[in-house]
Write an enzyme that holds these catalytic residues in place. Sequence first.
Site, PDB file in Angstrom:
ATOM      1  CG  HIS A 191      28.805 -34.202  78.738  1.00 55.74           C
ATOM      2  ND1 HIS A 191      28.284 -35.183  79.551  1.00 55.74           N
ATOM      3  CD2 HIS A 191      29.926 -33.744  79.365  1.00 55.74           C
ATOM      4  CE1 HIS A 191      29.064 -35.314  80.614  1.00 55.74           C
ATOM      5  NE2 HIS A 191      30.067 -34.461  80.534  1.00 55.74           N
ATOM      6  CG  HIS A 241      26.897 -39.511  74.242  1.00 54.54           C
ATOM      7  ND1 HIS A 241      25.624 -39.907  74.611  1.00 54.54           N
ATOM      8  CD2 HIS A 241      27.402 -38.851  75.306  1.00 54.54           C
ATOM      9  CE1 HIS A 241      25.385 -39.511  75.844  1.00 54.54           C
ATOM     10  NE2 HIS A 241      26.449 -38.866  76.289  1.00 54.54           N
TER      11      HIS A 241
END
Length: 565
Positions: free
Chosen positions: A157, A208
């Site tokens: 991402h 993350h």
Amino acid sequence: MNTSHPHANGVAGSAKTKVEEEKKPVIDAGLRSLDHYKRALPKWRYNLRQRALPLVRWETPYLAWLQATLRSPALDSYFAITANLGTHTFFMIGLPIMFWCGNGSFGKGIVHILATGVFFTGFVKDFFSLPRPLSPPLHRITMSGSAALEYGFPSTHSANAVSVAVYAILCLRSPDNQFQPNTQSTLEALAYFYAISIVFGRLYCGMHGFVDVIIGSIMGAVLSLIEFHYGPALDASLQANGWMSLCALLLIIIILIRVHPEPADDCPCFDDSVAFAGVMMGLEIGTWRFGRSSFADIPFDLNALGWLVVISRILFGVLVIFAWREVAKPSLLRGLPHLFRLMENSSLDLPRRFFVPASEYKNIPLKLRIDNVMPNVSDLPGLITAVRHPGRGRSVSVGPQSAADAYETLAYRERRRRESVDDGKGGLRTRSSVQDIRQQSSSQPQPQGRLGNENIAVSSSNSSSRQRPADFEKMMGEGTVVVSPVQIKVGDEGGDKESDVYIGQQDELGEHEVFSKLVKPRVRYDVEVVTKLVVYAGIGWLAVEIIPVLYEVIPGLGAGHLRVA
């Protein structure tokens, strides 16, 4: 609640065998799970993974503290929804429109950086096989059920968002930019906001860590710089030279697919890498051919064509792409197994771990979902509902969600237990050691409904001001993971046998914990790699050559009359 998923027709199931009374001693199931990556990876890759793993563990309590400090229902929804703007699906649907609306050069640059970004972040993910930051203490906030199945390092991402933002800013600041200064400044501000929102959102959503997004962002920025400065020269070289240069580029892409690392777990990163490699191949073939055709000099003028014609062109193009995918995928899944069996009999096959060879199955379900990159036609109603009611698709989960999560939970729990024993302070609070999990799970019923003292969730309503990162560190390793013993026959040393892993995951919104057998990704077949490559290469080719040519054939959609004589 234990769940099982049947394999496709012809795939032999792994039937459990009765353990004989007299058998050779085997390693305890819990300890075998701790050695999973040591057995699954080459020694040099395992050593690199072990060097990087402490970074993931070190940053987790700080991420949890940041999340607990900032969390609110509004931010949960915002970051979960905006994360879709950095997904493969978003770009796969939006990018073809650029080629149909006169922005082919910019669109090709975006495809280059996204395809290489998805491929190489997936390459690094499978190489290191590093888990996402642990949950608990983190809450996983997402609208994608497959995202948690992937490894965490680096963040795709972040790479996607930063690469698009950097490339857009470079194009806005180039001498060829025709925007007014105010418009340029506004677009640059939007690019910065987009990248920062996506990158920070990955931290906020617990998907993350800092290292994941930093390395992902660096990879995205580097790819954009390379594309901006050297991409046009490469395109010009391919157009100037013959088909041999194009074939050489396609061969390089195929070689990169072949050398893609084998992951330790059944991670879907490789599927995304293959899909975008196929898009890149189709794009290069299509632009090379289209640039040499008589249609290359047809301009696009919104004012001259009108909104009705432009919208009709877009709808027609989308329809063609979905029709191609719906026809090509089942045809390839039906026909390729026969070819693959011949190749396997001739020792010409290239087997890949986690993919069932053609000799071990008869038929493949034609409705098989081979990837998560582009939605099927049957998914469109769900997408429309998600757009109309975006909050419904958001989920907040606490607990392991994938094999990597479960193994990391066990490994961290064992590490804490050993540290406590060495310090003479007992075990991991009330948590049992990994060796005792099997005995406890067989003697105690699995809890259902609300969690009592074993509640692993941290409500966002807690007073985070009184909590410190050290408090969240104590929650690491508390995800509910149950490891069953390995069933081994007499004379079988069980070198490669894997124990069954059960995980407990709490749905924060439902306030209950559900125990289920660790759901491995579906059965994957060897022909899927070539199927994805052909289908997505076809999508790229259709978008940049076939559909623009069809516009000129269908009355009312063409722009040939705008061509300057």
